[in-house]
Design a protein around this motif. Structure first.
Motif, PDB file in Angstrom:
ATOM      1  N   ASN A  70      33.045  89.221  46.508  1.00 56.53           N
ATOM      2  CA  ASN A  70      33.125  90.674  46.334  1.00 56.53           C
ATOM      3  C   ASN A  70      31.830  91.280  45.798  1.00 56.53           C
ATOM      4  O   ASN A  70      31.846  92.337  45.159  1.00 56.53           O
ATOM      5  CB  ASN A  70      34.295  91.057  45.408  1.00 56.53           C
ATOM      6  CG  ASN A  70      35.637  90.838  46.072  1.00 56.53           C
ATOM      7  OD1 ASN A  70      35.718  90.393  47.218  1.00 56.53           O
ATOM      8  ND2 ASN A  70      36.704  91.126  45.352  1.00 56.53           N
ATOM      9  N   ARG A 106      36.332  95.353  40.672  1.00 58.90           N
ATOM     10  CA  ARG A 106      36.726  94.396  41.706  1.00 58.90           C
ATOM     11  C   ARG A 106      35.574  94.113  42.656  1.00 58.90           C
ATOM     12  O   ARG A 106      35.402  92.996  43.141  1.00 58.90           O
ATOM     13  CB  ARG A 106      37.911  94.954  42.489  1.00 58.90           C
ATOM     14  CG  ARG A 106      38.513  93.898  43.416  1.00 58.90           C
ATOM     15  CD  ARG A 106      39.836  94.330  43.958  1.00 58.90           C
ATOM     16  NE  ARG A 106      40.369  93.290  44.821  1.00 58.90           N
ATOM     17  CZ  ARG A 106      41.121  93.514  45.878  1.00 58.90           C
ATOM     18  NH1 ARG A 106      41.447  94.748  46.190  1.00 58.90           N
ATOM     19  NH2 ARG A 106      41.564  92.517  46.615  1.00 58.90           N
ATOM     20  N   ASP A 132      37.531 100.078  33.513  1.00 59.59           N
ATOM     21  CA  ASP A 132      37.914  99.499  34.794  1.00 59.59           C
ATOM     22  C   ASP A 132      37.611 100.456  35.944  1.00 59.59           C
ATOM     23  O   ASP A 132      37.786 101.680  35.822  1.00 59.59           O
ATOM     24  CB  ASP A 132      39.410  99.173  34.796  1.00 59.59           C
ATOM     25  CG  ASP A 132      39.723  97.914  34.009  1.00 59.59           C
ATOM     26  OD1 ASP A 132      39.425  96.824  34.522  1.00 59.59           O
ATOM     27  OD2 ASP A 132      40.249  98.041  32.878  1.00 59.59           O
ATOM     28  N   ARG A 177      37.624  89.544  39.180  1.00 62.61           N
ATOM     29  CA  ARG A 177      36.907  90.777  38.837  1.00 62.61           C
ATOM     30  C   ARG A 177      35.507  90.451  38.331  1.00 62.61           C
ATOM     31  O   ARG A 177      35.240  89.377  37.818  1.00 62.61           O
ATOM     32  CB  ARG A 177      37.666  91.568  37.754  1.00 62.61           C
ATOM     33  CG  ARG A 177      39.053  92.036  38.149  1.00 62.61           C
ATOM     34  CD  ARG A 177      38.987  93.058  39.284  1.00 62.61           C
ATOM     35  NE  ARG A 177      40.283  93.658  39.579  1.00 62.61           N
ATOM     36  CZ  ARG A 177      41.157  93.183  40.442  1.00 62.61           C
ATOM     37  NH1 ARG A 177      40.891  92.040  41.092  1.00 62.61           N
ATOM     38  NH2 ARG A 177      42.288  93.806  40.695  1.00 62.61           N
ATOM     39  N   TRP A 178      34.613  91.434  38.479  1.00 65.85           N
ATOM     40  CA  TRP A 178      33.264  91.338  37.924  1.00 65.85           C
ATOM     41  C   TRP A 178      33.231  92.019  36.557  1.00 65.85           C
ATOM     42  O   TRP A 178      33.692  93.157  36.425  1.00 65.85           O
ATOM     43  CB  TRP A 178      32.253  92.005  38.846  1.00 65.85           C
ATOM     44  CG  TRP A 178      31.918  91.174  40.047  1.00 65.85           C
ATOM     45  CD1 TRP A 178      32.503  91.232  41.283  1.00 65.85           C
ATOM     46  CD2 TRP A 178      30.933  90.144  40.110  1.00 65.85           C
ATOM     47  NE1 TRP A 178      31.936  90.295  42.114  1.00 65.85           N
ATOM     48  CE2 TRP A 178      30.960  89.611  41.426  1.00 65.85           C
ATOM     49  CE3 TRP A 178      30.026  89.612  39.196  1.00 65.85           C
ATOM     50  CZ2 TRP A 178      30.108  88.583  41.842  1.00 65.85           C
ATOM     51  CZ3 TRP A 178      29.176  88.592  39.607  1.00 65.85           C
ATOM     52  CH2 TRP A 178      29.225  88.086  40.910  1.00 65.85           C
ATOM     53  N   THR A 194      40.642  86.386  37.232  1.00 62.56           N
ATOM     54  CA  THR A 194      41.123  87.728  37.584  1.00 62.56           C
ATOM     55  C   THR A 194      40.544  88.236  38.899  1.00 62.56           C
ATOM     56  O   THR A 194      41.033  89.232  39.445  1.00 62.56           O
ATOM     57  CB  THR A 194      40.747  88.734  36.475  1.00 62.56           C
ATOM     58  OG1 THR A 194      39.311  88.811  36.373  1.00 62.56           O
ATOM     59  CG2 THR A 194      41.327  88.298  35.134  1.00 62.56           C
ATOM     60  N   ARG A 240      34.607  96.561  34.172  1.00 60.80           N
ATOM     61  CA  ARG A 240      35.290  95.539  34.955  1.00 60.80           C
ATOM     62  C   ARG A 240      35.568  96.139  36.333  1.00 60.80           C
ATOM     63  O   ARG A 240      36.214  97.181  36.446  1.00 60.80           O
ATOM     64  CB  ARG A 240      36.592  95.107  34.285  1.00 60.80           C
ATOM     65  CG  ARG A 240      37.292  93.942  35.000  1.00 60.80           C
ATOM     66  CD  ARG A 240      38.350  93.331  34.087  1.00 60.80           C
ATOM     67  NE  ARG A 240      39.176  94.356  33.452  1.00 60.80           N
ATOM     68  CZ  ARG A 240      39.678  94.246  32.218  1.00 60.80           C
ATOM     69  NH1 ARG A 240      39.467  93.159  31.499  1.00 60.80           N
ATOM     70  NH2 ARG A 240      40.432  95.221  31.714  1.00 60.80           N
TER      71      ARG A 240
END
Length: 499
Positions: free
Chosen positions: A379, A130, A5, A116-117, A114, A128
């Motif tokens: 994002n 943002r 992350d 998230r990418w 989520t 993962r």
């Protein structure tokens, strides 16, 4: 496999990726990871090691504003010096703990649940993030000529961006396919080393003289002692390139000044009338990339160099055949045929909201608001994206503008941990309509070039000055975005965040 992350994931460690990573860290944002497919920073300046490789933008301008370099050895830096500069900036700015080398990104998908990418690399590692920032550039994927038989040639054959330094060219007959910016730099080297060079030219480029000079130790000492001189030097070059950029768009009345200069350069360097006619461009100056060199024309005028005008239709096991049926037997082929400049993310697959791929979104041509954001890809912030290249000037200035814009977006997202910024289609459409309308009045729509995609749409060039682009990216306008929360969208207030 474990998922790593991070807050911001940058793809690519060239000028663009370094600019973003440094800008974020200077703003106190340290949860940043840069994934680099190679084993070193540098991007095109790491990959293009052909003889004579260098920049046609003056060194004081082709560098970061936050990292001035008084030790450039010459006004127009060569590849080794630019690469070392980027390595030094990366070290000084603490990127050694941020960049993960040999990490080629293969795909990225946005998880609407989520926000998230999820990013996959070739070695199976998953990340993962943002915020996803592709900084792969426009000039990273070499293109070979689309002619039959390229793979059948039995001798050494390579692209300029993948130069075979183990190939001894001494005494060899060398074919050069292409006369773009790279070829203009390496052909003089070939002329000095090879027994014979045959240059296959499809279109003659405009070539302006290069006002290069060596910076002596005294000059370097003076620049170190008086930093203001560096700033004035940079300012002078910037003002000149801003003028040149405007001459290709609004101030076309002044464009003939450059055309006359190019013709004088050709007439002064090439005495043979037939060769001079072959090397005379038949298009408006600026619609293709204008080149700079002091030794290209003299090399072509050498008795060991032959310039063949026209299309290459086939590569045979022993040579190159042109449209008139003539086959030229050679020992080595060097492809100076450029890059897939309109394929902004290369082979990386990117899926946004609803699983839609970026290639589907760009079916009718690549486009992005400010060249940075694409509707349906929350994002995600592009660096060196569509319509942010320059016909004149330093791309580093554009990259810094984009890095500052991304910094403000990341700052806002950190204050709103459950939100994702997705640019409104209407905002993107307004931007694209304006850019394309301005391009129709510019030099870049007057001929076929690598600035245009297969449909003829100009997807590479920014039709204004770098000053204007800096001003228009200075503010993150939240009104241009819809805010997504857990897969649902809400309209943002009409406010702005100034950088």
């Amino acid at each position: 496999m474990e998922i790593i992350d991070t807050g911001v994931l940058v793809v690519g460690a060239g000028f663009g990726g370094i600019a973003v990573a440094v800008e974020l860290r200077r703003a106190g944002i340290h949860d940043v990871v840069v994934l680099e497919a190679s084993d070193d920073v540098g991007g095109v300046w790491r990959d293009n090691t052909y003889p004579g490789a260098g920049c046609d933008v003056p060194s004081p301008l082709y560098s970061f504003s936050f990292a001035p370099n008084p030790d450039w050895p010459r006004r127009y830096a060569l590849q080794p010096d630019i690469l070392e500069y980027l390595r030094r900036v990366a070290r000084r700015c603490g990127l050694s703990t941020v960049v993960r080398f040999r990490s080629e990104v293969t795909s990225a998908e946005f998880d609407e649940g989520t926000g998230r990418w999820l990013v996959h690399t070739a070695d199976g590692t998953r990340y993962r993030a943002r915020v996803l920032v592709p900084a792969t550039g426009q000039l990273s994927r070499p293109v070979y000529p689309a002619v039959p038989g390229v793979e059948t040639f039995t001798g050494p054959s390579f692209h300029s961006a993948r130069w075979d330094h183990g190939c001894d060219l001494t005494g060899k007959r060398v074919a050069v396919i292409g006369t773009g910016a790279s070829a203009v730099q390496f052909i003089p080297f070939l002329q000095r080393q090879a027994a014979a060079v045959t240059v296959f030219q499809r279109t003659a480029p405009y070539v302006l003289p290069k006002a290069d000079r060596v910076y002596t130790g005294r000059v370097a000492a003076l620049l170190r002692a008086v930093p203001l001189l560096q700033k004035l030097d940079r300012l002078g070059f910037w003002l000149y390139t801003e003028f040149a950029q405007q001459c290709l768009t609004k101030w076309s009345l002044f464009a003939p000044l450059f055309t006359v200069q190019a013709r004088r350069n050709l007439a002064r360097s090439v005495q043979d009338e037939r060769l001079r006619a072959t090397l005379s461009p038949d298009h408006r100056l600026g619609c293709k990339r204008v080149l700079f060199s002091n030794d290209y024309y003299p090399a072509l005028a050498s008795p060991t160099v032959d310039v063949v005008a026209g299309d290459v239709v086939e590569v045979t096991p022993t040579g190159v055949r042109t449209a008139d049926g003539t086959e030229y037997e050679v020992d080595v082929i060097v492809h100076g045929t450029g890059f897939a400049a309109t394929e902004f993310l290369g082979s990386m697959s990117v899926r946004g909201v609803g699983g839609r791929t970026l290639s589907e979104a760009w079916r009718d041509g690549a486009r992005a608001h400010l060249g940075i954001t694409v509707p349906g890809f929350p994002n995600l912030f592009l660096v060196y994206g569509p319509n942010t290249n320059l016909g004149g000037g330093s791309i580093v200035h554009m990259l810094e503008s984009q890095a500052r814009y991304i910094r403000e977006a990341v700052r806002w997202l950190r204050r709103h941990p459950d939100a994702a910024l997705d640019v409104h289609p209407e905002a993107e459409q307004r931007w694209d309509d304006e850019v394309q309308a301005r391009l129709t009045r510019s030099a870049w729509t007057r001929c076929r070039s690598w600035y245009r995609d297969a449909r003829g749409r100009v997807v590479s060039i920014w039709p204004g000055r770098t000053f204007e682009y800096r001003r228009r990216t200075r503010t993150l306008r939240l009104a241009d975005f819809q805010i997504r929360r857990s897969g649902e969208a809400a309209n943002p207030p009409d406010t702005a965040v100034a950088s």
